[in-house]
Enzyme design. Sequence first.
Site, short mmCIF file in Angstrom:
data_model
loop_
_atom_site.label_atom_id
_atom_site.label_comp_id
_atom_site.label_asym_id
_atom_site.label_seq_id
_atom_site.Cartn_x
_atom_site.Cartn_y
_atom_site.Cartn_z
N ASN A 171 -35.22 4.96 23.14
CA ASN A 171 -33.95 4.17 23.49
C ASN A 171 -32.81 5.22 23.28
OD1 ASN A 171 -33.97 4.17 20.51
ND2 ASN A 171 -32.92 2.45 20.28
N LYS A 190 -43.60 14.45 18.35
CA LYS A 190 -43.91 13.56 19.52
C LYS A 190 -42.94 12.71 20.08
CE LYS A 190 -45.70 9.58 19.66
NZ LYS A 190 -45.15 9.21 21.03
N GLY A 219 -38.44 4.32 14.93
CA GLY A 219 -39.15 3.43 15.75
C GLY A 219 -39.14 2.01 15.31
N GLU A 255 -36.18 5.56 10.17
CA GLU A 255 -35.27 4.97 10.83
C GLU A 255 -35.71 3.82 11.56
OE1 GLU A 255 -32.13 5.62 10.24
OE2 GLU A 255 -32.15 7.43 9.34
N CYS A 278 -30.63 0.18 17.86
CA CYS A 278 -31.25 -0.52 16.42
C CYS A 278 -30.10 -1.01 15.80
CB CYS A 278 -31.77 0.64 15.49
SG CYS A 278 -30.82 2.17 15.46
N GLU A 287 -29.96 10.25 8.11
CA GLU A 287 -29.93 11.28 9.16
C GLU A 287 -28.50 11.66 9.35
OE1 GLU A 287 -34.01 11.71 11.59
OE2 GLU A 287 -32.60 10.05 12.34
P1 NAP Z 1 -42.23 1.91 18.54
O1 NAP Z 1 -42.96 1.35 19.38
O2 NAP Z 1 -42.41 1.91 16.96
O3 NAP Z 1 -42.33 3.50 19.12
C1 NAP Z 1 -41.61 4.74 18.50
C2 NAP Z 1 -42.38 5.87 18.40
O4 NAP Z 1 -43.56 5.68 17.66
C3 NAP Z 1 -42.81 6.10 19.76
O5 NAP Z 1 -42.66 7.71 19.97
C4 NAP Z 1 -44.21 5.54 19.78
O6 NAP Z 1 -45.02 6.34 20.93
C5 NAP Z 1 -44.53 5.88 18.53
N1 NAP Z 1 -45.84 5.23 17.86
C6 NAP Z 1 -46.01 3.90 18.26
N2 NAP Z 1 -47.48 3.51 17.60
C7 NAP Z 1 -47.66 4.65 16.87
C8 NAP Z 1 -48.54 4.92 16.04
N3 NAP Z 1 -49.73 4.11 15.54
N4 NAP Z 1 -48.62 5.99 15.58
C9 NAP Z 1 -47.76 6.91 15.63
N5 NAP Z 1 -46.75 6.70 16.34
C10 NAP Z 1 -46.60 5.63 17.15
O7 NAP Z 1 -40.61 1.67 18.74
P2 NAP Z 1 -39.91 1.68 20.12
O8 NAP Z 1 -40.19 0.48 20.85
O9 NAP Z 1 -40.34 2.95 20.84
O10 NAP Z 1 -38.39 1.84 19.71
C11 NAP Z 1 -37.67 0.78 19.33
C12 NAP Z 1 -37.43 0.46 17.91
O11 NAP Z 1 -37.03 1.81 17.21
C13 NAP Z 1 -36.72 -0.53 17.40
O12 NAP Z 1 -37.13 -1.34 16.40
C14 NAP Z 1 -35.34 0.00 17.21
O13 NAP Z 1 -34.61 -0.75 16.17
C15 NAP Z 1 -35.75 1.29 16.40
N6 NAP Z 1 -35.04 2.38 16.37
C16 NAP Z 1 -34.37 2.72 15.12
C17 NAP Z 1 -33.42 3.73 14.94
C18 NAP Z 1 -32.85 4.05 13.68
O14 NAP Z 1 -32.06 5.12 13.53
N7 NAP Z 1 -32.92 3.10 12.61
C19 NAP Z 1 -33.02 4.23 16.14
C20 NAP Z 1 -33.41 4.01 17.25
C21 NAP Z 1 -34.35 2.86 17.38
P3 NAP Z 1 -45.23 5.54 22.25
O15 NAP Z 1 -44.10 5.61 22.79
O16 NAP Z 1 -46.28 6.31 22.85
O17 NAP Z 1 -45.61 4.18 21.91
#
Ligand code: NAP
Length: 473
Positions: free
Chosen positions: A143, A166, A220, A242, A276, A454
């Site tokens: 995002n 990654k 994530g 995060e 987020c 962060e």
């Molecule tokens: P996500 O599905 O958890 O993916 C985040 C990252 O984790 C991606 O690189 C993803 O790879 C990887 N990932 C997924 N499954 C994994 C596993 N089993 N082992 C290791 N890595 C894995 O989240 P998203 O949909 O991309 O991001 C949205 C989420 O991020 C939302 O909940 C948002 O609130 C949160 N976010 C939080 C912040 C903060 O600072 N708090 C900032 C931005 C976003 P793939 O892409 O290949 O699936």
Amino acid sequence: MLIGGHWHDDGPKFAVFNPATGDRVGDAFDGGAAETAAAISAASSAFPSWSGQTAFKRAEILHQAYRLMVERKEELAQLLTQEQGKPLRAARVETQYAADFLLWFAEQAKRVYGDILPSPRVDQRFMVLRQPVGVVGAITPWNYPISMLTRKLGPALAAGCTIVLKPAEATPLIAIATFRILQEAGVPDGVINLVTASDPAPVGKMYLEDKRVRKITFTGSTAVGKMLARGAGEHMKRISLELGGHAPFIVCKDADPIYAAKGAAAVKFLNTGQACISPNRMYVHRSALQPFLTELTNRVSRLTVGNGLDEKTGVGPLINNAAVDKVANQVRDAVDHGAELLCGGERSSNAELVNGSFYEPTILANVNPDMLIYTEETFGPVAAVIAYDDDDDVIAMANDTAYGLAAYVYTNSLSTAMRYFEALRFGIVGINDINPTAAAAPFGGIKDSGMGREGGREGIDEYLDTKLGGFSI
Ligand code: NAP
């Protein structure tokens, strides 16, 4: 993929698509456990010399990376928009924000101080030293795909750590461009390594199981963050997380409802709601409800949905069709449970947008706790509005969530502002402020929104171990 200073030019690839058009933007190499292990080896070999560099040398390289990123802002922003979908204006802002982390941590590199402590013994001295944790395994989301990189790379490099990163499957191209800049700025071979992958699981598993990785940093979803935290516990690794959020946005009875609606329209639809810290529940004092809803509806109805490359676009696509389906399902569920749909509520019908993942900016009034949207992170362009009557009740309702990332309050009273700031259990609180973030400010959440910070002074601490020396003299 960049491993040990060499760019891969051979092997299977996966395609990257533009969410606005469905067109293929490019390809990335498809890495797995073997590439991650090779990257960890490279990072481990590079650690002694990088951590042995002076902080001034590391700062100089980060400064140069900052300059290059700013110089190439337009080109990076164009790529970011094509790969992720956000409007160009927002892509430029995000690219500058990404560069800001490099500049901030270039300065912070020179401020990793120790301590000399008094001892109860006359023949003893204590010295506290702060040293880099070692090899870092990083995972970032799609995002904010460039700023989430530098928010990790900046402090890790400044502290003297080496890193394997990654990026999300949807946004590897902007990561490749960022790593090229860091390499060109003079980061030595092996210090930064990039593993792109269509299946993230083997990469995460390798970070957890390889003893040379001493720290994991993840941005994530909460589900994946918890899984990594469990593994980090088992292998006793440092971790910062995060994660997701479910931000309340409170408009108090003494607020200006028109000004609050302007803020709500701006922050809710930023990045098409895929942030987020995006407000998920808008609590509006009943006395301010009507003017707030009228102004919000006026503003949201005027938003232009479209391809981010078009300068007129205010709201871009969602990242993919699954994201559109999730939003549509929450809206349907809310309407079924009695919510009032004030605008939007459907996929965009514009014929030019049929191949993209577009959903109309939506406002729901009369939202209540029985609806999915009240508890589930939306990650889409839907404002959910709830009327309230009493300060204590709204604070309790706002805090009644598993998440604890961001909250927003609109008020014209200093004492109300202070009361809410202290009572809301969130890591970040914006008071009449829809953008309480900057490279110099500590960003992060509590509860299911994660741990660690962060940016800010705190950001580099996540990459440092504290060592105590006792000297008998
Ligand atoms: P996500 O599905 O958890 O993916 C985040 C990252 O984790 C991606 O690189 C993803 O790879 C990887 N990932 C997924 N499954 C994994 C596993 N089993 N082992 C290791 N890595 C894995 O989240 P998203 O949909 O991309 O991001 C949205 C989420 O991020 C939302 O909940 C948002 O609130 C949160 N976010 C939080 C912040 C903060 O600072 N708090 C900032 C931005 C976003 P793939 O892409 O290949 O699936």
